[in-house]
Scaffold this active site. Structure first.
Site, short mmCIF file in Angstrom:
data_model
loop_
_atom_site.label_atom_id
_atom_site.label_comp_id
_atom_site.label_asym_id
_atom_site.label_seq_id
_atom_site.Cartn_x
_atom_site.Cartn_y
_atom_site.Cartn_z
N HIS A 28 0.64 -1.21 -0.07
CA HIS A 28 0.13 0.11 0.00
C HIS A 28 0.92 1.28 0.05
CE1 HIS A 28 -3.69 -2.49 1.20
NE2 HIS A 28 -2.59 -3.10 1.72
N HIS A 259 -3.92 2.89 -3.49
CA HIS A 259 -4.09 2.48 -2.14
C HIS A 259 -3.60 1.11 -1.83
CE1 HIS A 259 -6.32 0.79 1.27
NE2 HIS A 259 -6.79 1.91 1.45
N GLU A 398 -18.05 -4.46 24.52
CA GLU A 398 -17.05 -5.46 24.61
C GLU A 398 -15.54 -5.54 23.35
OE1 GLU A 398 -21.36 -6.65 25.53
OE2 GLU A 398 -20.35 -5.56 23.77
N HIS A 460 -28.73 -16.20 24.01
CA HIS A 460 -27.45 -16.08 25.31
C HIS A 460 -26.88 -17.46 25.76
CE1 HIS A 460 -29.23 -11.98 25.55
NE2 HIS A 460 -28.60 -11.81 26.80
#
Length: 642
Positions: A28, A259, A398, A460
């Protein structure tokens, strides 16, 4: 630095980046070319480092979150005098070189973290800034007085992780965190307008950051913005550096073409000619560029710091935080293992409460589940106005929790932990994987570990999460069956300062088994038998013992092996493994989860008792019976082997 010297430095970075990517035939070049001006100002005028000691504790941290632009970092490290000779630049992306495609901590001197997955580096930087502030408030600026600088791309700021981390940084007022945004408005697919149109600066202002906008190719403006950032102690800083990707390329600058692929030989010749470089020379490093990068004050500042440390009244304590003696800690700690029926999350709470007075360097918390996870052991929390405590309220973040824990571990001086429900490991899996890849001793605490959450239902109930965690190399997964095994798991986690550990804990109560103080093989025999051996983990160990009693009435003798750490067991020698799980006995693996991987423990001709599909919403006892995981159902299956 005068304008002419600055231009020599910038063009050297551009030339090295173009040449290395072209030689590798991949990479890159655009980002290093676009941010060369910004990085030159930062590294020559602001960043404090010592190439002779890349791990000096009070150095500034530099994170290239846009890790795809790794040639920018490698060019900077070479010019600044780190142990990265030009031959390594020539070997960019090749086998055995110190210049891999994306920066890797521990592999290349001066690289602070492994980056590439976008957003991770910014969140690591938040963790580093948290660690710096915690240690500075603990030991004072004579010992801890540095900053964290991060370069981010448009892609970093598109990732949800970066918003989680930036929100937390603003809330905590991490004024020593400075982020430089490569605002080139180009992604792989083309202009960022295709998918990214919000006002990023307004978003960061809303997060509580100080925001400045500059022309990223104007070194005077960049220098002024960085000087302002260093005076801004009350909130983190975002400097939006408007740049041109592939800056200097006559045909391709400002386009996605620069890029993620080489510019090509002819375009490199055109670019070098436009920059005033020799179009036929490659990997050229002028003496003026080296001299400019090596005039920094870092070594002198380092020498003065060492003198202060040598005379500081808390020197020994500071060094102990930097490298804790965990064996001495264990000698001081009384391990209060509750008797009777106790959930392992509550055993975890008891262990952490016992560790806390002797382990002030243990820092972490829960993603808004402090009481539920079993980490509410009474530590004072970090707040925006004071980091005197040792508990972090991560909020429902999280992923940011995981990446920031990695940043704290990489910073040094702290052992971080992060807690949530096992089901939500999926939100932070990239960070857990990177902790393992980087050999960082983060402790992950996951409670509510199975189908037996009952009425919470399949959303869950983490039936596949153990498989996912165990698939990560270098990560040890401990699923203890009682309080004794929970204490052992914590001891092993703290001993593993160079590898992460996951502790898998129950919500439901479990009986306390026989005392155990060490599990070098990751497993133990909890009930003896001669006909069948059942290997189980966590809550299933108690169920296996009940099933053993039921089949004993039928004349079948069952050995039950608790195996809290399958990875530890599988690393043992064959005699050690066979002493616990004899091949001459009928073998069974039992876990309330998907059973992938258990054949390595019990053999391909064994019986696997577990799950093959998602759970359901019902009381735990009903689910156990419906899914064939209750003692009676397990006993019936064992009798088919007799």
């Amino acid at each position: 630095m005068d304008t002419a010297t600055h231009r020599v430095c910038v063009n050297t970075i551009k030339g090295l980046s173009m040449d290395a990517v072209q030689a590798a035939k991949s990479g890159h070049p655009g980002m290093p070319m676009g941010m060369a001006d910004v990085a030159t100002v930062l590294w020559t005028s602001f960043l404090r480092f010592d190439p002779a000691d890349p791990h000096w504790p009070d150095r500034d941290r530099f994170v290239l979150s846009a890790g795809h632009g790794s040639m920018l970092l490698y060019s900077l490290l070479h010019l600044a005098g780190f142990d990265l000779p030009l031959e390594e630049i020539r070997q960019f992306r090749q086998w055995g070189s110190k210049t891999p495609g994306h920066p890797e901590v521990g592999h290349t001197p001066g690289v602070e973290t492994t980056t590439g997955p976008l957003g991770q580096g910014l969140a690591n930087g938040v963790g580093m800034a948290m660690a710096e502030r915690k240690l500075r408030e603990e030991f004072g600026p004579d010992l801890v007085d540095h900053r964290t600088f991060v370069i981010v791309s448009d892609g970093d700021l598109m990732e949800g992780l970066s918003s989680e981390a930036a929100s937390l940084a603003g809330h905590l007022k991490l004024g020593r965190l400075v982020t430089l945004w490569d605002d080139n408005r180009i992604s792989i697919d083309g202009s960022t307008d295709l998918a990214f149109s919000e006002d990023v600066c307004a978003r960061f202002v809303a997060f509580g950051w100080f925001v400045a906008r500059v022309d990223g190719h104007d070194p005077v403006a960049v220098r002024g913005a960085l000087a302002d950032a260093l005076q801004n102690e009350g909130r983190p800083t975002l400097i939006a550096c408007r740049t041109v990707i592939g800056h200097g390329s006559p045909s391709f600058q400002g386009t996605a073409r620069t890029h993620g692929e080489p510019l090509g030989v002819e375009e490199i010749r055109k670019t070098k000619t436009a920059l005033g470089l020799d179009p036929d020379a490659t990997f050229v490093v002028p003496a003026a560029a080296i001299a400019a990068f090596r005039m920094h004050r870092g070594p002198a500042i380092h020498t003065a710091w060492k003198a202060r440390v040598a005379e500081h009244p808390r020197r020994a304590e500071f060094l102990a935080w930097m490298k804790p003696d965990v064996e001495a800690l264990f000698a001081l700690t009384s391990w209060p293992v509750p008797s009777g029926n106790v959930a392992t999350r509550k055993s975890n709470l008891a262990v952490m409460r016992a560790l806390h007075p002797h382990a002030p360097w243990l820092l972490g918390g829960s993603a808004d589940l402090t009481g539920s996870n079993g980490v509410a052991f009474g530590a004072a929390p970090l707040t925006p106005d004071s980091f005197a405590g040792s508990a972090v309220h991560w909020g429902v973040r999280e992923h940011a929790m995981g990446a920031a824990c990695n940043g704290m571990a990489l910073h040094g001086g702290l052992r971080p932990y992060g807690a949530t429900f096992l089901m939500f490991h999926d939100y932070q899996r990239p960070s857990v994987r990177l902790a393992a890849l980087m050999n960082q001793g983060v402790v992950w605490i996951y409670s509510h570990d199975s189908l037996f959450l009952g009425e919470d239902g399949p959303t869950h109930q983490p039936i596949e999460s153990l498989v996912a965690l165990r698939s990560i190399p270098r990560l040890e997964v401990w699923r203890p069956a009682d309080g004794w095994e929970t204490a052992v798991a914590w001891r092993e986690a703290l001993r593993r300062h160079d590898s992460p550990t996951a502790l898998i804990l129950t919500r439901q109560e479990l009986p306390t088994l026989a005392q155990v103080d060490d599990l070098p093989a990751g497993a133990r025999i909890v009930a003896e038998g001669t006909d069948i051996v059942v290997v189980a983990t966590g809550s299933e160990v108690a169920t296996a013992i009940e099933a053993r009693t039921l089949v004993a009435a039928k004349g079948v003798s069952v050995r039950v092996v608790s195996m809290p750490c399958r990875e530890r067991f599988l690393r043992q020698s064959r005699p050690v493994r066979e002493a616990l799980v004899p091949p001459a006995m009928k073998r069974v693996a039992f876990e309330a989860a998907l059973m992938t991987g258990w054949e390595a423990v019990v053999g391909s001709d064994s019986l696997l008792i577990g799950l093959t599909d998602f759970g359901a919403s019902a009381p735990a006892s009903v689910l156990a019976k419906q899914f064939g995981l209750d003692p009676e159902s397990v006993a019936t299956k064992l009798l088919t082997l007799a």
